[in-house]
Write a protein that holds these residues in place. Structure first.
Motif, PDB file in Angstrom:
ATOM      1  N   VAL A   1      20.700  34.471  30.110  1.00 27.95           N
ATOM      2  CA  VAL A   1      19.778  34.616  31.245  1.00 27.95           C
ATOM      3  C   VAL A   1      20.482  35.337  32.392  1.00 27.95           C
ATOM      4  N   MET A   2      21.724  34.919  32.643  1.00 22.50           N
ATOM      5  CA  MET A   2      22.453  35.552  33.742  1.00 22.50           C
ATOM      6  C   MET A   2      22.655  37.049  33.472  1.00 22.50           C
ATOM      7  N   LEU A   3      23.042  37.351  32.259  1.00 23.12           N
ATOM      8  CA  LEU A   3      23.233  38.758  31.894  1.00 23.12           C
ATOM      9  C   LEU A   3      21.950  39.555  32.111  1.00 23.12           C
ATOM     10  N   ALA A   4      20.867  39.003  31.610  1.00 26.71           N
ATOM     11  CA  ALA A   4      19.594  39.724  31.688  1.00 26.71           C
ATOM     12  C   ALA A   4      19.157  39.886  33.144  1.00 26.71           C
ATOM     13  N   THR A   5      19.359  38.820  33.928  1.00 31.19           N
ATOM     14  CA  THR A   5      18.940  38.901  35.331  1.00 31.19           C
ATOM     15  C   THR A   5      19.759  39.959  36.073  1.00 31.19           C
TER      16      THR A   5
ATOM     17  N   SER B   1      26.868  38.385  39.980  1.00 32.04           N
ATOM     18  CA  SER B   1      27.796  39.137  39.149  1.00 32.04           C
ATOM     19  C   SER B   1      29.131  38.397  39.015  1.00 32.04           C
ATOM     20  N   ILE B   2      29.566  37.750  40.103  1.00 35.91           N
ATOM     21  CA  ILE B   2      30.849  37.035  39.979  1.00 35.91           C
ATOM     22  C   ILE B   2      30.670  35.792  39.098  1.00 35.91           C
ATOM     23  N   ALA B   3      29.489  35.149  39.210  1.00 41.67           N
ATOM     24  CA  ALA B   3      29.213  34.004  38.346  1.00 41.67           C
ATOM     25  C   ALA B   3      29.163  34.454  36.893  1.00 41.67           C
TER      26      ALA B   3
ATOM     27  N   MET C   1      31.191  31.548  42.938  1.00 42.57           N
ATOM     28  CA  MET C   1      30.112  31.920  43.876  1.00 42.57           C
ATOM     29  C   MET C   1      30.410  31.405  45.275  1.00 42.57           C
ATOM     30  N   ILE C   2      30.884  30.168  45.357  1.00 41.80           N
ATOM     31  CA  ILE C   2      31.185  29.588  46.679  1.00 41.80           C
ATOM     32  C   ILE C   2      32.278  30.407  47.370  1.00 41.80           C
ATOM     33  N   LEU C   3      33.287  30.743  46.591  1.00 43.73           N
ATOM     34  CA  LEU C   3      34.391  31.546  47.132  1.00 43.73           C
ATOM     35  C   LEU C   3      33.866  32.879  47.662  1.00 43.73           C
ATOM     36  N   CYS C   4      33.034  33.464  46.857  1.00 46.97           N
ATOM     37  CA  CYS C   4      32.469  34.767  47.234  1.00 46.97           C
ATOM     38  C   CYS C   4      31.634  34.642  48.508  1.00 46.97           C
ATOM     39  N   TYR C   5      30.857  33.538  48.565  1.00 48.20           N
ATOM     40  CA  TYR C   5      30.005  33.320  49.733  1.00 48.20           C
ATOM     41  C   TYR C   5      30.841  33.185  51.004  1.00 48.20           C
TER      42      TYR C   5
ATOM     43  N   ILE D   1      36.457  38.994  40.919  1.00 50.81           N
ATOM     44  CA  ILE D   1      36.171  39.929  39.834  1.00 50.81           C
ATOM     45  C   ILE D   1      37.460  40.317  39.122  1.00 50.81           C
ATOM     46  N   LEU D   2      38.477  40.567  39.941  1.00 50.85           N
ATOM     47  CA  LEU D   2      39.760  40.996  39.366  1.00 50.85           C
ATOM     48  C   LEU D   2      40.354  39.883  38.501  1.00 50.85           C
ATOM     49  N   ALA D   3      40.366  38.673  39.067  1.00 53.19           N
ATOM     50  CA  ALA D   3      40.966  37.546  38.339  1.00 53.19           C
ATOM     51  C   ALA D   3      40.216  37.296  37.035  1.00 53.19           C
ATOM     52  N   PHE D   4      38.901  37.259  37.125  1.00 55.89           N
ATOM     53  CA  PHE D   4      38.129  36.977  35.905  1.00 55.89           C
ATOM     54  C   PHE D   4      38.246  38.132  34.919  1.00 55.89           C
ATOM     55  N   GLY D   5      38.289  39.332  35.446  1.00 55.81           N
ATOM     56  CA  GLY D   5      38.437  40.477  34.556  1.00 55.81           C
ATOM     57  C   GLY D   5      39.758  40.416  33.804  1.00 55.81           C
ATOM     58  N   LEU D   6      40.822  40.102  34.520  1.00 53.66           N
ATOM     59  CA  LEU D   6      42.130  39.993  33.862  1.00 53.66           C
ATOM     60  C   LEU D   6      42.101  38.926  32.783  1.00 53.66           C
ATOM     61  N   ARG D   7      41.470  37.795  33.147  1.00 58.63           N
ATOM     62  CA  ARG D   7      41.440  36.680  32.183  1.00 58.63           C
ATOM     63  C   ARG D   7      40.593  37.037  30.972  1.00 58.63           C
ATOM     64  N   ILE D   8      39.509  37.767  31.206  1.00 60.56           N
ATOM     65  CA  ILE D   8      38.673  38.158  30.076  1.00 60.56           C
ATOM     66  C   ILE D   8      39.468  39.025  29.107  1.00 60.56           C
TER      67      ILE D   8
END
Lengths: 229, 109
Positions: A20-24, B31-33, B70-74, B88-95
Protein backbone atom coordinates in the motif's frame (compact mmCIF):
# COMPACT_ATOMS: atom_id res chain seq x y z
CA UNK A 1 10.11 -24.11 7.06
CA UNK A 2 10.37 -22.29 10.32
CA UNK A 3 7.40 -19.94 10.11
CA UNK A 4 4.33 -20.91 12.04
CA UNK A 5 0.87 -19.95 10.88
CA UNK A 6 0.78 -16.82 13.00
CA UNK A 7 3.97 -15.56 11.45
CA UNK A 8 2.69 -16.16 7.93
CA UNK A 9 -0.33 -14.00 8.49
CA UNK A 10 1.74 -11.27 10.07
CA UNK A 11 4.26 -11.30 7.28
CA UNK A 12 1.48 -11.15 4.74
CA UNK A 13 -0.06 -8.18 6.50
CA UNK A 14 3.27 -6.41 6.76
CA UNK A 15 3.94 -7.01 3.10
CA UNK A 16 0.48 -5.80 2.23
CA UNK A 17 1.14 -2.58 4.17
CA UNK A 18 4.42 -2.21 2.33
CA UNK A 19 2.52 -2.66 -0.94
CA UNK A 20 0.00 0.00 0.00
CA UNK A 21 2.79 2.38 0.91
CA UNK A 22 4.60 1.70 -2.34
CA UNK A 23 1.47 2.22 -4.39
CA UNK A 24 0.52 5.39 -2.54
CA UNK A 25 3.98 6.80 -2.98
CA UNK A 26 3.88 5.94 -6.64
CA UNK A 27 0.46 7.49 -7.14
CA UNK A 28 1.30 10.63 -5.21
CA UNK A 29 4.45 11.04 -7.22
CA UNK A 30 2.56 10.54 -10.44
CA UNK A 31 -0.07 13.08 -9.43
CA UNK A 32 2.62 15.62 -8.56
CA UNK A 33 4.18 15.08 -11.95
CA UNK A 34 0.80 15.40 -13.56
CA UNK A 35 -0.09 18.38 -11.43
CA UNK A 36 2.70 20.80 -11.89
CA UNK A 37 4.46 20.84 -15.22
CA UNK A 38 2.18 18.63 -17.23
CA UNK A 39 -1.01 20.30 -16.19
CA UNK A 40 0.59 23.66 -16.67
CA UNK A 41 1.75 22.74 -20.14
CA UNK A 42 -1.66 21.41 -20.97
CA UNK A 43 -3.30 24.53 -19.65
CA UNK A 44 -0.97 26.73 -21.63
CA UNK A 45 -1.58 24.67 -24.74
CA UNK A 46 -5.29 25.01 -24.22
CA UNK A 47 -4.99 28.74 -23.82
CA UNK A 48 -2.80 28.99 -26.84
CA UNK A 49 -5.46 27.22 -28.85
CA UNK A 50 -8.17 29.51 -27.55
CA UNK A 51 -6.12 32.62 -28.23
CA UNK A 52 -5.20 31.43 -31.70
CA UNK A 53 -8.82 30.79 -32.46
CA UNK A 54 -9.70 34.23 -31.19
CA UNK A 55 -6.97 35.77 -33.30
CA UNK A 56 -8.20 33.97 -36.40
CA UNK A 57 -11.72 35.14 -35.74
CA UNK A 58 -10.53 38.69 -35.28
CA UNK A 59 -8.54 38.52 -38.49
CA UNK A 60 -11.64 37.34 -40.30
CA UNK A 61 -13.63 40.13 -38.70
CA UNK A 62 -11.04 42.65 -39.75
CA UNK A 63 -11.09 41.36 -43.28
CA UNK A 64 -14.84 41.46 -43.42
CA UNK A 65 -14.95 44.95 -41.98
CA UNK A 66 -12.34 46.17 -44.41
CA UNK A 67 -14.38 44.78 -47.25
CA UNK A 68 -17.46 46.37 -45.85
CA UNK A 69 -15.79 49.73 -45.35
CA UNK A 70 -16.06 50.49 -49.02
CA UNK A 71 -19.84 50.39 -49.04
CA UNK A 72 -21.70 49.90 -45.82
CA UNK A 73 -19.66 51.91 -43.36
CA UNK A 74 -19.15 54.75 -45.77
CA UNK A 75 -22.82 54.80 -46.59
CA UNK A 76 -23.68 54.99 -42.92
CA UNK A 77 -21.19 57.77 -42.39
CA UNK A 78 -22.55 59.67 -45.35
CA UNK A 79 -26.08 59.37 -44.05
CA UNK A 80 -25.04 60.67 -40.67
CA UNK A 81 -23.20 63.60 -42.17
CA UNK A 82 -26.13 64.35 -44.43
CA UNK A 83 -28.45 64.34 -41.46
CA UNK A 84 -26.14 66.75 -39.64
CA UNK A 85 -25.90 68.98 -42.67
CA UNK A 86 -29.65 69.07 -43.13
CA UNK A 87 -29.98 67.07 -46.33
CA UNK A 88 -32.26 64.45 -44.85
CA UNK A 89 -35.65 64.69 -43.24
CA UNK A 90 -35.56 64.45 -39.46
CA UNK A 91 -38.23 63.67 -36.96
CA UNK A 92 -38.33 63.69 -33.21
CA UNK A 93 -39.80 65.52 -30.24
CA UNK A 94 -39.60 69.26 -30.31
CA UNK A 95 -41.50 72.51 -30.44
CA UNK A 96 -43.53 74.34 -33.04
CA UNK A 97 -43.43 78.13 -32.79
CA UNK A 98 -46.02 80.09 -34.72
CA UNK A 99 -45.41 83.78 -35.25
CA UNK A 100 -47.74 86.22 -36.92
CA UNK A 101 -47.93 89.97 -37.34
CA UNK A 102 -49.62 92.07 -34.76
CA UNK A 103 -53.30 92.61 -35.08
CA UNK A 104 -53.10 95.78 -33.06
CA UNK A 105 -53.65 98.85 -35.04
CA UNK A 106 -50.66 101.06 -34.98
CA UNK A 107 -51.23 104.09 -32.84
CA UNK A 108 -51.04 107.29 -34.70
CA UNK A 109 -47.50 108.55 -34.63
CA UNK A 110 -46.12 105.06 -33.96
CA UNK A 111 -43.84 103.37 -36.39
CA UNK A 112 -45.97 100.64 -37.98
CA UNK A 113 -42.83 98.62 -38.50
CA UNK A 114 -42.80 97.85 -34.80
CA UNK A 115 -45.96 95.82 -35.22
CA UNK A 116 -44.56 93.63 -37.94
CA UNK A 117 -42.30 90.65 -37.71
CA UNK A 118 -38.80 91.34 -38.80
CA UNK A 119 -35.90 89.14 -39.69
CA UNK A 120 -34.17 89.96 -36.44
CA UNK A 121 -37.21 88.79 -34.47
CA UNK A 122 -37.01 85.46 -36.15
CA UNK A 123 -33.24 85.41 -35.74
CA UNK A 124 -33.66 85.96 -32.05
CA UNK A 125 -36.11 83.10 -31.82
CA UNK A 126 -33.81 80.85 -33.84
CA UNK A 127 -30.85 81.85 -31.75
CA UNK A 128 -32.77 81.11 -28.58
CA UNK A 129 -33.79 77.73 -29.90
CA UNK A 130 -30.23 76.89 -30.85
CA UNK A 131 -29.01 77.98 -27.46
CA UNK A 132 -31.54 75.61 -25.93
CA UNK A 133 -30.09 72.72 -27.88
CA UNK A 134 -32.19 72.46 -31.01
CA UNK A 135 -30.79 69.77 -33.28
CA UNK A 136 -32.59 70.83 -36.41
CA UNK A 137 -34.73 73.84 -37.31
CA UNK A 138 -37.05 74.61 -40.19
CA UNK A 139 -38.99 77.75 -41.01
CA UNK A 140 -42.13 77.18 -42.98
CA UNK A 141 -40.85 73.87 -44.26
CA UNK A 142 -37.60 75.42 -45.32
CA UNK A 143 -34.79 73.68 -43.52
CA UNK A 144 -32.23 75.93 -41.91
CA UNK A 145 -28.70 75.02 -42.83
CA UNK A 146 -25.50 76.29 -41.34
CA UNK A 147 -25.33 78.80 -44.16
CA UNK A 148 -29.02 79.67 -44.35
CA UNK A 149 -29.95 83.32 -44.28
CA UNK A 150 -32.98 84.90 -42.69
CA UNK A 151 -33.37 88.22 -44.21
CA UNK A 152 -35.88 90.93 -44.74
CA UNK A 153 -37.18 91.02 -48.27
CA UNK A 154 -39.74 93.71 -48.42
CA UNK A 155 -42.85 92.59 -46.63
CA UNK A 156 -41.65 88.99 -46.69
CA UNK A 157 -38.73 87.06 -45.33
CA UNK A 158 -36.18 85.26 -47.38
CA UNK A 159 -34.90 81.92 -46.08
CA UNK A 160 -32.62 79.88 -48.28
CA UNK A 161 -33.53 82.31 -51.02
CA UNK A 162 -37.20 81.36 -50.76
CA UNK A 163 -39.63 84.01 -49.72
CA UNK A 164 -42.19 83.56 -47.04
CA UNK A 165 -44.99 85.68 -45.78
CA UNK A 166 -46.40 85.56 -42.27
CA UNK A 167 -47.46 83.52 -40.42
CA UNK A 168 -44.19 81.82 -39.85
CA UNK A 169 -44.04 78.36 -38.43
CA UNK A 170 -40.73 77.42 -36.86
CA UNK A 171 -40.20 73.78 -36.11
CA UNK A 172 -37.30 72.62 -33.99
CA UNK A 173 -36.27 69.18 -32.82
CA UNK A 174 -34.60 68.96 -29.45
CA UNK A 175 -35.42 69.08 -25.78
CA UNK A 176 -38.92 70.53 -26.06
CA UNK A 177 -39.09 71.63 -22.47
CA UNK A 178 -35.89 73.61 -22.41
CA UNK A 179 -36.61 75.18 -25.80
CA UNK A 180 -40.05 76.23 -24.70
CA UNK A 181 -38.73 77.58 -21.44
CA UNK A 182 -35.98 79.50 -23.12
CA UNK A 183 -38.49 81.24 -25.36
CA UNK A 184 -40.91 81.97 -22.55
CA UNK A 185 -38.17 83.23 -20.27
CA UNK A 186 -39.04 86.42 -18.39
CA UNK A 187 -37.71 89.32 -20.40
CA UNK A 188 -37.08 86.90 -23.23
CA UNK A 189 -38.13 86.79 -26.84
CA UNK A 190 -41.79 86.06 -26.41
CA UNK A 191 -42.37 88.72 -23.82
CA UNK A 192 -40.70 91.34 -25.97
CA UNK A 193 -42.64 90.37 -29.06
CA UNK A 194 -45.92 90.15 -27.25
CA UNK A 195 -45.42 93.67 -26.04
CA UNK A 196 -45.92 94.77 -29.62
CA UNK A 197 -48.92 92.56 -30.06
CA UNK A 198 -47.13 90.11 -32.24
CA UNK A 199 -48.88 86.79 -32.08
CA UNK A 200 -46.50 84.07 -31.00
CA UNK A 201 -47.28 80.66 -29.60
CA UNK A 202 -45.14 77.72 -28.65
CA UNK A 203 -46.37 74.16 -28.48
CA UNK A 204 -44.37 71.11 -27.53
CA UNK A 205 -44.99 68.16 -29.75
CA UNK A 206 -44.12 64.53 -29.52
CA UNK A 207 -43.25 64.31 -33.15
CA UNK A 208 -41.93 67.16 -35.21
CA UNK A 209 -40.97 66.46 -38.80
CA UNK A 210 -38.33 68.55 -40.50
CA UNK A 211 -38.11 68.41 -44.27
CA UNK A 212 -34.74 68.04 -45.92
CA UNK A 213 -33.06 70.94 -47.63
CA UNK A 214 -34.31 70.78 -51.17
CA UNK A 215 -31.83 72.94 -52.99
CA UNK A 216 -28.33 72.14 -53.99
CA UNK A 217 -25.16 73.44 -52.52
CA UNK A 218 -21.78 73.71 -54.06
CA UNK A 219 -18.59 75.43 -53.17
CA UNK A 220 -17.55 78.02 -55.64
CA UNK A 221 -14.66 79.47 -53.72
CA UNK A 222 -13.97 77.18 -50.85
CA UNK A 223 -11.73 74.19 -51.18
CA UNK A 224 -11.49 71.37 -48.69
CA UNK A 225 -8.54 71.33 -46.36
CA UNK A 226 -6.08 73.92 -45.16
CA UNK A 227 -4.23 73.98 -48.42
CA UNK A 228 -0.50 74.04 -49.02
CA UNK A 229 1.36 77.14 -47.97
CA UNK B 1 7.68 -18.15 0.59
CA UNK B 2 4.63 -17.13 -1.42
CA UNK B 3 2.91 -15.32 1.42
CA UNK B 4 5.01 -12.16 1.35
CA UNK B 5 4.59 -11.89 -2.42
CA UNK B 6 0.89 -12.49 -2.11
CA UNK B 7 0.60 -9.80 0.57
CA UNK B 8 2.65 -7.40 -1.50
CA UNK B 9 0.41 -7.88 -4.52
CA UNK B 10 -2.75 -7.35 -2.45
CA UNK B 11 -1.20 -4.20 -0.97
CA UNK B 12 -0.22 -2.86 -4.37
CA UNK B 13 -3.66 -3.55 -5.75
CA UNK B 14 -5.39 -1.87 -2.81
CA UNK B 15 -3.00 1.09 -2.90
CA UNK B 16 -3.43 1.66 -6.60
CA UNK B 17 -7.20 1.57 -6.35
CA UNK B 18 -7.48 3.59 -3.17
CA UNK B 19 -9.40 6.78 -3.86
CA UNK B 20 -7.54 8.94 -1.36
CA UNK B 21 -4.22 10.40 -2.29
CA UNK B 22 -1.61 11.96 -0.07
CA UNK B 23 -1.16 15.73 0.06
CA UNK B 24 2.11 16.75 -1.44
CA UNK B 25 3.61 18.13 1.75
CA UNK B 26 3.44 14.64 3.35
CA UNK B 27 5.18 12.82 0.57
CA UNK B 28 8.51 13.17 2.38
CA UNK B 29 7.20 11.32 5.42
CA UNK B 30 5.74 8.56 3.35
CA UNK B 31 8.90 8.13 1.37
CA UNK B 32 11.10 7.85 4.46
CA UNK B 33 8.60 5.44 6.03
CA UNK B 34 8.72 3.47 2.82
CA UNK B 35 12.50 3.25 2.98
CA UNK B 36 12.26 2.05 6.58
CA UNK B 37 9.66 -0.53 5.62
CA UNK B 38 11.71 -1.87 2.71
CA UNK B 39 14.71 -2.07 5.00
CA UNK B 40 12.70 -3.93 7.64
CA UNK B 41 11.37 -6.45 5.12
CA UNK B 42 14.81 -7.07 3.66
CA UNK B 43 16.14 -7.44 7.19
CA UNK B 44 13.40 -9.98 7.80
CA UNK B 45 14.33 -11.92 4.71
CA UNK B 46 17.95 -11.85 5.70
CA UNK B 47 17.27 -13.07 9.23
CA UNK B 48 15.05 -15.80 7.80
CA UNK B 49 17.93 -16.93 5.60
CA UNK B 50 20.27 -16.76 8.53
CA UNK B 51 17.84 -18.81 10.55
CA UNK B 52 17.39 -16.41 13.47
CA UNK B 53 14.09 -14.95 12.30
CA UNK B 54 11.86 -13.66 15.07
CA UNK B 55 8.35 -12.67 14.40
CA UNK B 56 8.15 -9.96 17.05
CA UNK B 57 11.43 -8.42 16.05
CA UNK B 58 10.36 -8.36 12.45
CA UNK B 59 6.93 -6.80 12.96
CA UNK B 60 8.02 -4.34 15.61
CA UNK B 61 11.02 -3.40 13.51
CA UNK B 62 8.82 -2.75 10.56
CA UNK B 63 6.44 -0.39 12.33
CA UNK B 64 8.75 1.22 14.83
CA UNK B 65 11.39 1.97 12.25
CA UNK B 66 8.86 3.52 9.92
CA UNK B 67 7.20 5.61 12.60
CA UNK B 68 10.44 6.77 14.19
CA UNK B 69 11.76 7.69 10.78
CA UNK B 70 8.67 9.77 10.15
CA UNK B 71 8.88 11.46 13.55
CA UNK B 72 12.54 12.24 12.98
CA UNK B 73 11.76 13.65 9.59
CA UNK B 74 8.92 15.73 11.01
CA UNK B 75 11.03 17.28 13.76
CA UNK B 76 13.83 17.82 11.32
CA UNK B 77 11.46 19.76 9.19
CA UNK B 78 10.21 21.82 12.11
CA UNK B 79 13.75 22.58 13.27
CA UNK B 80 15.04 23.30 9.79
CA UNK B 81 17.45 20.35 9.85
CA UNK B 82 17.28 18.03 6.89
CA UNK B 83 16.98 14.83 8.89
CA UNK B 84 15.00 13.50 5.96
CA UNK B 85 18.17 13.02 3.96
CA UNK B 86 19.90 11.44 6.93
CA UNK B 87 17.11 8.90 7.23
CA UNK B 88 17.07 8.19 3.50
CA UNK B 89 20.82 7.76 3.50
CA UNK B 90 20.86 5.48 6.53
CA UNK B 91 18.04 3.30 5.28
CA UNK B 92 19.49 3.23 1.80
CA UNK B 93 22.84 2.04 3.11
CA UNK B 94 21.14 -0.61 5.20
CA UNK B 95 19.04 -1.77 2.29
CA UNK B 96 22.12 -2.26 0.15
CA UNK B 97 23.86 -3.98 3.00
CA UNK B 98 20.92 -6.34 3.54
CA UNK B 99 20.70 -7.09 -0.15
CA UNK B 100 24.40 -7.87 -0.22
CA UNK B 101 24.10 -10.23 2.71
CA UNK B 102 20.98 -11.91 1.23
CA UNK B 103 22.81 -12.34 -2.06
CA UNK B 104 25.74 -13.95 -0.31
CA UNK B 105 23.45 -16.21 1.74
CA UNK B 106 21.60 -17.34 -1.40
CA UNK B 107 24.82 -17.97 -3.18
CA UNK B 108 25.90 -19.95 -0.15
CA UNK B 109 29.28 -18.40 0.23
Amino acid sequence: MFYDKHAKILITIVCAILGVMLATQFRTNESIKANIPYQRAEELGERLKVVEKERNNLLLDLQRLQEKTSDEVIAREINLLKAHAGFTALHGPGVVVTVDDSKKAAKPGDNPNLYLIHDDDLLRIINELRAAGAEGIAINDERLLAVSEIRCAGPTLSVNNNRFAPPYVIRAIGDAKSMENSLKMRGGVMETLKFWGIQISVTSEEKVVLPPYRGTQSFEYAKVGEGAK
Amino acid sequence: MLYPLFGLLIGLYVGLNMPLSLPQEYIKFLSIALMAAIDAVLGGVRSAREGNYDNQIFVSGFFVNAIVAMILCYFGERLGIDLYFVGILAFGLRIFQNIAIIRRLYLGK
